[in-house]
Write a protein that holds these residues in place. Structure first.
Motif, short mmCIF file in Angstrom:
data_model
loop_
_atom_site.label_atom_id
_atom_site.label_comp_id
_atom_site.label_asym_id
_atom_site.label_seq_id
_atom_site.Cartn_x
_atom_site.Cartn_y
_atom_site.Cartn_z
N ARG A 99 26.37 -3.78 15.58
CA ARG A 99 27.40 -3.78 14.56
C ARG A 99 27.22 -4.98 13.66
NH1 ARG A 99 32.21 -1.86 17.73
NH2 ARG A 99 32.80 -0.02 16.58
N ARG A 133 29.88 -5.21 20.20
CA ARG A 133 28.96 -5.46 19.09
C ARG A 133 27.68 -4.63 19.20
NH1 ARG A 133 29.72 -9.58 15.65
NH2 ARG A 133 27.49 -9.68 15.25
N ASP A 176 29.04 -7.23 10.74
CA ASP A 176 30.32 -7.50 10.08
C ASP A 176 30.09 -7.60 8.57
OD1 ASP A 176 31.82 -7.60 12.44
OD2 ASP A 176 31.20 -9.68 12.76
#
Length: 195
Positions: free
Chosen positions: A191, A163, A193
């Motif tokens: 990151r 992540r 989502d």
């Protein structure tokens, strides 16, 4: 000669190493014995394993090639040439490249020209995406006629879950031989989502 890369197998039973001699060494951590896969064509810079099949490795060489190695049969199953543009290393008038494994997407991430990272699916020999880590337009403030050192990604690392990505990019407005003028910038990428 110098070791350039280390990689533990997913089960922790083996350690893979390689470097200037272009030999992959497979260490059995239970009994200390080692097996060799020689003549891989170029000094080894990085080793990553596939999530689906940990007996297969992607071995990245200084010749800008990826060799797909089957550890069980001690064979090279294929070679992919020209994965990314070469990056300079100050000692050899070239930069050192970063190669890391993205555990979330099962991709290799490599330094590319222009201070970018290339996300690359080595199992399918397919470019996935680029990430511009640093701006490319800067001004040379030195009195030297030569153009400034191009920004490049010197280090990169993912968190265990993939992540978070850490990058260090380097640049200098001095010629290559004036290494004390190099500037480094640490960046933390998260990151997100998409729903």
């Amino acid at each position: 000669r110098a070791v350039g890369c280390l990689h533990f197998s997913g089960d922790g039973a083996h350690l893979f190493s390689g470097g200037e001699e272009a030999v992959l060494v497979i260490w059995n951590l239970q009994d200390g014995k080692k097996t060799y896969l020689p003549r891989l064509g170029a000094p080894l810079k990085s080793i990553v394993s596939q999530r689906e099949d940990p007996s297969r490795l992607a071995v990245f060489g200084s010749d800008n090639a990826v060799r797909l190695v089957n550890v069980a049969s001690l064979s090279v199953e294929g070679t992919i040439q020209g994965v990314r543009p070469e990056v300079l290393d100050v000692e050899r008038q070239r930069y050192t490249s970063a190669v890391v494994y993205d555990p979330r997407a099962d991709l290799a991430v490599l330094s590319a020209a222009g201070a970018a990272l290339q996300f690359y699916d080595y199992a399918r020999d397919d470019h996935v995406a680029d990430l511009a880590v640093a701006q490319r337009n800067y001004v040379n403030t030195s009195d030297e006629v030569e153009s400034p050192m191009e920004s490049h990604v010197a280090h990169a690392a993912f968190s265990r879950d993939g992540r978070v990505l850490l990058t260090v990019d380097r640049r200098s407005d001095q010629p290559l031989e004036v290494t004390h003028a190099i500037e480094e910038t640490l960046k933390i990428w998260e990151r997100v989502d998409e729903d």
